[in-house]
Design a protein around this motif. Sequence first.
Motif, mmCIF file in Angstrom:
data_model
loop_
_atom_site.group_PDB
_atom_site.id
_atom_site.type_symbol
_atom_site.label_atom_id
_atom_site.label_comp_id
_atom_site.label_asym_id
_atom_site.label_seq_id
_atom_site.Cartn_x
_atom_site.Cartn_y
_atom_site.Cartn_z
ATOM 1 N N LEU A 106 0.832 -1.207 0.000
ATOM 2 C CA LEU A 106 0.000 0.000 0.000
ATOM 3 C C LEU A 106 0.864 1.254 0.000
ATOM 4 O O LEU A 106 0.599 2.204 -0.743
ATOM 5 C CB LEU A 106 -0.955 0.001 1.198
ATOM 6 N N ASN A 110 0.207 3.008 -3.568
ATOM 7 C CA ASN A 110 -0.989 3.849 -3.438
ATOM 8 C C ASN A 110 -0.609 5.259 -3.889
ATOM 9 O O ASN A 110 0.074 5.975 -3.173
ATOM 10 C CB ASN A 110 -1.489 3.861 -1.992
ATOM 11 N N TRP A 116 -5.406 2.904 -4.099
ATOM 12 C CA TRP A 116 -6.055 1.697 -3.619
ATOM 13 C C TRP A 116 -7.365 2.066 -2.940
ATOM 14 O O TRP A 116 -7.468 3.099 -2.278
ATOM 15 C CB TRP A 116 -5.183 0.974 -2.595
ATOM 16 N N GLY A 160 -7.036 3.917 0.394
ATOM 17 C CA GLY A 160 -5.731 3.316 0.662
ATOM 18 C C GLY A 160 -4.965 4.075 1.727
ATOM 19 O O GLY A 160 -4.350 3.476 2.615
#
Length: 179
Positions: A106, A110, A116, A160
């Motif tokens: 992430l 991201n 995300w 995210g």
Amino acid sequence: PYLPAAGELVLFDRSWYNRAMVEPVMGFCTDVQHKRFLKDVPLFEELLVKDGIKLFKFYFSVSKAEQEQRFNARKNDPLKQFKLSPVDNLAQKYWDQYTVKKFQMLNESNRTIAPWTVIRSDNKKKARLNCIRHILQSADYPDKLPDKELQTDPAVVISGIDEIKHMETNLFEPERLRG
């Protein structure tokens, strides 16, 4: 040939991101391959978006307890046994390592241009409906329903960046304070 043509919707499963989580935990890739993937994937996704592809990245997140319950149910259901792989059978054992890799994935991938969206998935029906609402709310199309009718549940649909903050606060920070 797998990328969408104009007006098409194409869905990919998690296998694209296996290099970010499953493969390094299970030893299916080298550390160099894993790091290269995390470095390259945001650049590739940026190219897709800049070329006009609307990219949605969903992480369907299930709790450890729910995952265990689902896997146990699959083991005993002859119609679902095919869904379990040797890697799945080790998921509970490697839960903490997967969590670290999820956090890393992430953080590394991201981006504003390709963010995300985390879908809390302990309740499959709620997860699926909220994911569909999120897509419908984000896309432009004729006869679109009003946004009010496409509202997602904020307890199910998480950005995210909010998931990263949640993980920092609830999963990793307490360990640092104890250590």
